[in-house]
Design a protein around this motif. Structure first.
Motif, PDB file in Angstrom:
ATOM      1  N   PRO A 226       0.814  -1.219   0.000  1.00 31.78           N
ATOM      2  CA  PRO A 226       0.000   0.000   0.000  1.00 31.78           C
ATOM      3  C   PRO A 226       0.847   1.268   0.000  1.00 31.78           C
ATOM      4  CG  PRO A 226      -0.799  -1.579   1.626  1.00 31.78           C
ATOM      5  CD  PRO A 226       0.515  -2.102   1.144  1.00 31.78           C
ATOM      6  N   VAL A 227       0.313   2.305  -0.629  1.00 33.69           N
ATOM      7  CA  VAL A 227       0.976   3.608  -0.684  1.00 33.69           C
ATOM      8  C   VAL A 227       0.022   4.654  -0.120  1.00 33.69           C
ATOM      9  CG1 VAL A 227       1.937   5.394  -2.196  1.00 33.69           C
ATOM     10  CG2 VAL A 227       2.372   2.981  -2.699  1.00 33.69           C
ATOM     11  N   HIS A 228       0.425   5.278   0.974  1.00 34.69           N
ATOM     12  CA  HIS A 228      -0.382   6.338   1.581  1.00 34.69           C
ATOM     13  C   HIS A 228       0.393   7.646   1.715  1.00 34.69           C
ATOM     14  CE1 HIS A 228      -3.875   3.831   2.520  1.00 34.69           C
ATOM     15  NE2 HIS A 228      -3.017   2.880   2.847  1.00 34.69           N
ATOM     16  N   SER A 229       1.700   7.584   1.404  1.00 33.19           N
ATOM     17  CA  SER A 229       2.528   8.787   1.474  1.00 33.19           C
ATOM     18  C   SER A 229       3.781   8.552   0.641  1.00 33.19           C
ATOM     19  CB  SER A 229       2.918   9.092   2.924  1.00 33.19           C
ATOM     20  OG  SER A 229       3.856   8.139   3.385  1.00 33.19           O
ATOM     21  N   PRO A 230       4.522   9.606   0.302  1.00 33.05           N
ATOM     22  CA  PRO A 230       5.766   9.419  -0.443  1.00 33.05           C
ATOM     23  C   PRO A 230       6.747   8.479   0.254  1.00 33.05           C
ATOM     24  CG  PRO A 230       5.097  11.710  -0.556  1.00 33.05           C
ATOM     25  CD  PRO A 230       4.155  11.038   0.424  1.00 33.05           C
TER      26      PRO A 230
ATOM     27  N   THR B  11      -3.412   2.359  -6.320  1.00 32.79           N
ATOM     28  CA  THR B  11      -3.511   3.596  -5.546  1.00 32.79           C
ATOM     29  C   THR B  11      -3.732   4.765  -6.501  1.00 32.79           C
ATOM     30  OG1 THR B  11      -1.952   2.703  -3.923  1.00 32.79           O
ATOM     31  CG2 THR B  11      -2.413   5.076  -3.825  1.00 32.79           C
ATOM     32  N   CYS B  12      -4.815   5.495  -6.285  1.00 34.32           N
ATOM     33  CA  CYS B  12      -5.139   6.658  -7.103  1.00 34.32           C
ATOM     34  C   CYS B  12      -4.945   7.910  -6.256  1.00 34.32           C
ATOM     35  CB  CYS B  12      -6.573   6.582  -7.627  1.00 34.32           C
ATOM     36  SG  CYS B  12      -6.923   5.084  -8.598  1.00 34.32           S
ATOM     37  N   ILE B  13      -4.052   8.800  -6.708  1.00 30.94           N
ATOM     38  CA  ILE B  13      -3.745  10.012  -5.945  1.00 30.94           C
ATOM     39  C   ILE B  13      -4.135  11.279  -6.702  1.00 30.94           C
ATOM     40  CG2 ILE B  13      -1.885   8.858  -4.696  1.00 30.94           C
ATOM     41  CD1 ILE B  13       0.130  10.344  -6.463  1.00 30.94           C
TER      42      ILE B  13
ATOM     43  N   ARG C 220      -3.208  12.947  -0.066  1.00 33.07           N
ATOM     44  CA  ARG C 220      -2.688  13.419  -1.349  1.00 33.07           C
ATOM     45  C   ARG C 220      -1.768  14.624  -1.187  1.00 33.07           C
ATOM     46  NH1 ARG C 220      -7.453  12.818  -5.913  1.00 33.07           N
ATOM     47  NH2 ARG C 220      -8.126  10.745  -5.279  1.00 33.07           N
ATOM     48  N   GLN C 221      -1.978  15.390  -0.137  1.00 37.35           N
ATOM     49  CA  GLN C 221      -1.283  16.665  -0.007  1.00 37.35           C
ATOM     50  C   GLN C 221       0.245  16.552  -0.115  1.00 37.35           C
ATOM     51  OE1 GLN C 221      -2.997  19.647   0.019  1.00 37.35           O
ATOM     52  NE2 GLN C 221      -0.925  20.372  -0.478  1.00 37.35           N
TER      53      GLN C 221
END
Length: 342
Positions: A158-162, A229-231, A301-302
Motif C-alpha cells: 500500500p501507498v499512503h505517502s511518499p 492507488t489513485c492520488i 494526497r497533499q
C-alpha cells in the motif's frame, strides 16, 4: 500509458508497408499505428476515425495496434519517414523528441473534473495553436490531443505517502520529467519499454508502475501487483499526428475531411470514457478480490501535491522559455475551462 515491442518484426513490417503506396490524389490506403490494443482507448478512437474517413471518402484506413510494428520509437520513426500516414503517441514518449510535450506530466496540473478536462482539450490555445508548431518542426502535423483517463499506481504494498515509495523501483516511460516526478514522490524511477513491464513486475525487477484504470484492467497488471492507488496526480494524454509532407500534399477537401473525422472521433472518445475509470477498477476487483484499491483522501494526497512546484521548476529548467510559455498558456487555458464549466 504506453507502448511496446521491437526487433526485426518492425523492420520487416516497415519494409512491407513501402510496397504499393498510392497517390494521395486518388483513393489510397492510409496507415495508422497506435500504442494500445484495438479494444483500448486509442484503438477505439482509431476505429471511429477509420469509420468516418471511409464513410466520407474513397480512402481506406489500415490500423496497426501495439506490437504489430514495434515499440513507440519504431512507429514514430515510421511516421516521420512517411511509411505511416498517421500515428498516435503519448507525450510521455514524444517528450524526448519535443521536450515541451512533457508538460503533461507536471503532477496535479490537469483537473480531475471530467467536464473541465474535456473543455480544456477542446479549447486550449496551447494545444491548438502552440503545440502544432513544435510538432511541425519534427515533420509531424498535430491533429488532436485527448485524455485517456486518470492515472493510478499499481504496487506490491500500500501507498499512503511518499515515504511508502522509498526504495520502490517504479517503472516509468522514457520521459525525463516523469523520472523527476517519481523521484519527487520518493520512488526510484526505472524507465522501461512497455513490453518488458509485466515480466519485470513478475520477477521483482520493478515493484510498481502507473497507467489509467482501463489499461490496468486490460493488461492484467493486477496479476503481478497487489495494490492500486489513485492520488489524482495526472490524466493520461495522447496525441494523434500525421506525417507532415503527406498531410501538406493532400487536397484542401481531404484535409477538411480528415479534420472532421478527427473531431468526430474526439467527441466519441470523450463520451466513451464516461464512467470508464470506475468500471475498470470494479472489474479489477472482481477479477482479483484480494486486490486493494485505494483512492487517497485529500489529506493523504497533499504530500504528493506538495512536490508539484519542484517538478514544474524542473520542467522549465529542461525546456527554457519555450516550455514556460507553454506552461503559462496551459494554466490560462485551464482557468478558462474551469470558469466556463462552473
Amino acid at each position: 500509458m504506453t507502448v511496446r515491442r521491437t526487433g526485426t518484426i518492425a523492420v520487416l513490417a516497415a519494409g512491407t508497408l513501402l510496397v504499393g503506396v498510392a497517390s494521395a490524389a486518388h483513393a489510397a490506403t492510409w496507415r495508422y499505428a497506435f500504442e494500445e490494443a484495438m479494444d483500448e482507448v486509442q484503438g477505439k478512437f482509431a476505429q471511429k476515425f477509420k469509420e468516418e474517413v471511409e464513410k466520407n471518402s474513397d480512402h481506406t484506413i489500415q490500423l496497426f495496434p501495439f506490437g504489430t510494428l514495434g515499440e513507440s520509437a519504431d512507429i514514430m520513426e515510421q511516421a516521420q519517414a512517411g511509411i505511416l500516414q498517421f500515428v498516435d503517441q503519448s507525450p510521455g514518449f514524444t517528450g524526448a523528441l519535443i521536450p515541451e510535450a512533457q508538460v503533461f506530466f507536471v503532477p496535479y496540473l490537469l483537473p480531475q473534473d471530467q467536464e473541465t478536462l474535456n473543455a480544456f482539450f477542446r479549447n486550449s490555445k496551447a494545444i491548438h495553436e502552440m503545440f502544432p508548431k513544435l510538432y511541425a518542426e519534427q515533420g509531424l502535423e498535430l491533429l488532436t490531443m485527448f485524455p485517456e483517463g486518470e492515472v493510478c499506481m499499481t504496487t506490491q504494498e500500500p501507498v499512503h505517502s511518499p515515504s511508502d515509495l522509498e526504495d520502490v523501483k517504479f517503472r516509468v516511460m522514457t520521459n525525463p520529467l516523469l523520472v523527476e516526478s517519481y523521484k519527487a514522490f520518493g520512488a526510484t524511477p526505472t524507465p522501461l519499454p512497455w513490453g518488458e513491464v509485466y515480466g519485470a513486475l513478475q520477477t521483482g525487477i520493478i515493484q510498481g508502475q502507473e497507467n489509467p484504470g482501463f489499461f490496468l484492467e486490460s493488461t492484467k497488471m493486477y496479476e503481478v501487483t497487489d495494490v492500486v492507488t489513485c492520488i489524482g496526480h495526472n490524466n493520461f494524454t495522447t496525441a494523434v499526428m500525421a506525417n507532415k509532407d503527406f498531410y501538406d500534399g493532400l487536397s484542401e477537401d481531404n484535409q477538411k475531411m480528415i479534420q472532421a473525422a478527427m473531431e468526430s472521433a474526439f467527441e466519441y472518445i470523450l463520451d466513451y470514457q464516461k464512467n470508464l475509470q470506475d468500471e475498470s477498477l470494479k472489474k479489477i476487483k472482481e477479477a482479483k478480490p484480494s486486490m486493494q484499491i485505494n483512492i487517497l483522501p485529500e489529506e493523504e494526497r497533499q504530500p504528493f501535491m506538495d512536490t508539484a512546484d519542484d517538478v514544474e521548476a524542473e520542467f522549465i529548467n529542461m525546456t527554457g522559455d519555450s516550455g514556460k510559455k507553454i506552461l503559462d498558456q496551459m494554466k490560462a487555458d485551464l482557468k478558462s475551462a474551469k470558469q466556463n464549466t462552473q
